[in-house]
Motif scaffolding. Structure first.
Motif, short mmCIF file in Angstrom:
data_model
loop_
_atom_site.label_atom_id
_atom_site.label_comp_id
_atom_site.label_asym_id
_atom_site.label_seq_id
_atom_site.Cartn_x
_atom_site.Cartn_y
_atom_site.Cartn_z
N UNK A 74 21.30 16.57 26.05
CA UNK A 74 20.48 15.71 25.19
C UNK A 74 21.05 15.65 23.78
N UNK A 75 21.58 16.77 23.31
CA UNK A 75 22.20 16.79 21.98
C UNK A 75 23.41 15.86 21.94
N UNK A 76 24.22 15.93 22.97
CA UNK A 76 25.42 15.10 23.00
C UNK A 76 25.06 13.63 23.25
N UNK A 77 24.05 13.39 24.08
CA UNK A 77 23.61 12.01 24.31
C UNK A 77 23.10 11.39 23.01
N UNK A 78 22.39 12.17 22.23
CA UNK A 78 21.91 11.68 20.94
C UNK A 78 23.09 11.35 20.01
N UNK A 79 24.10 12.19 20.03
CA UNK A 79 25.30 11.91 19.22
C UNK A 79 25.99 10.64 19.70
N UNK B 298 24.03 7.74 18.51
CA UNK B 298 24.25 7.62 17.07
C UNK B 298 25.60 6.95 16.79
N UNK B 299 26.59 7.31 17.58
CA UNK B 299 27.91 6.68 17.44
C UNK B 299 27.80 5.18 17.70
N UNK B 300 27.08 4.81 18.75
CA UNK B 300 26.89 3.40 19.06
C UNK B 300 26.16 2.72 17.90
N UNK C 252 30.89 22.24 24.53
CA UNK C 252 31.45 23.03 25.63
C UNK C 252 30.60 22.94 26.89
N UNK C 253 29.28 22.92 26.75
CA UNK C 253 28.39 22.94 27.91
C UNK C 253 28.09 21.54 28.45
N UNK C 254 28.04 20.57 27.58
CA UNK C 254 27.64 19.22 27.99
C UNK C 254 28.64 18.59 28.95
N UNK C 255 28.09 17.82 29.87
CA UNK C 255 28.92 17.08 30.82
C UNK C 255 29.01 15.60 30.44
N UNK C 256 28.45 15.25 29.30
CA UNK C 256 28.52 13.87 28.81
C UNK C 256 29.83 13.69 28.06
N UNK C 257 30.57 12.66 28.44
CA UNK C 257 31.86 12.38 27.82
C UNK C 257 31.66 11.53 26.58
N UNK C 258 32.45 11.85 25.56
CA UNK C 258 32.37 11.10 24.32
C UNK C 258 33.73 11.13 23.64
N UNK C 259 34.20 9.96 23.26
CA UNK C 259 35.49 9.84 22.59
C UNK C 259 35.28 9.55 21.11
N UNK C 260 36.34 9.73 20.35
CA UNK C 260 36.32 9.34 18.95
C UNK C 260 36.10 7.82 18.91
N UNK C 261 35.22 7.39 18.04
CA UNK C 261 34.86 5.97 17.98
C UNK C 261 35.99 5.14 17.39
N UNK D 172 27.40 0.37 28.11
CA UNK D 172 27.76 0.96 29.41
C UNK D 172 27.98 2.46 29.29
N UNK D 173 28.54 2.93 28.18
CA UNK D 173 28.71 4.37 27.95
C UNK D 173 27.35 5.06 27.85
N UNK D 174 26.42 4.41 27.16
CA UNK D 174 25.08 4.97 27.02
C UNK D 174 24.37 4.99 28.37
#
Length: 163
Positions: free
Chosen positions: A27-32, A35-37, A87-96, A107-109
């Motif tokens: 959830x923390x990474x999804x929120x990030x 936020x990036x979007x 480290x724990x999250x399974x949500x992928x996120x790249x530099x914007x 689609x990423x969201x």
């Protein structure tokens, strides 16, 4: 009637604690990601979609807070650093970058939200197996909220509903 076996199962709740902590990280990474979007939106629809991202972040953070506090309530310790989340999250996120379309960002969201729906299903199963009706209810409610958001995001993308 509470049997000795049920009492021991409730006391340990190791699977429940693990999926709660996974949820905290994700959830923390999804929120990030949302936020990036929010920051990198460009194009038609910006004026209505930019504030919508604020709503999505608020919803994710409400789930995060509730599940984190539940984890503490049952004797767990939520991860709480950016390093642990990553480290724990399974949500992928790249530099914007500025070269992605609104559709690509959404689609990423959607991908992250579909993963959260699957994770919350694991939470429902773990809490059911460990006899934790309260946490089960929390995961069930969160899953419903996440699935509704998937439907709305996919509708914005012109995709027919269906998980």
């Amino acid at each position: 009637m509470i049997t000795v076996e049920n009492k021991e199962r409730k006391m340990s709740r190791e699977k429940t604690k693990a999926v709660l902590n996974q949820s905290v990280a994700d959830l923390s990474k999804a929120s990030a990601l949302v936020h990036q979007v929010h920051w990198y939106l460009r194009g038609p629809g910006f004026m209505k979609l930019h504030p919508k991202m604020d709503e999505l972040m608020a919803d994710l953070n409400n789930h995060l807070d509730a599940l984190s506090e539940r984890l503490i309530t049952i004797g767990g310790s939520p991860v709480s650093t950016l390093k642990e989340f990553d480290e724990l999250s399974k949500i992928e996120m790249d530099v914007a970058t500025w070269d992605k379309t609104i559709e690509e960002r959404f689609n990423e969201v959607v991908k992250a939200y579909k993963y959260l729906s699957e994770l919350f299903e694991e939470g429902i199963e773990a809490t059911d197996a460990e006899g934790d009706a309260v946490t089960n209810d929390m995961f069930t409610s969160a899953k419903g909220s996440i699935e509704k958001t998937v439907w709305m995001l996919e509708s914005e993308l012109g995709v027919a509903p269906g998980l």
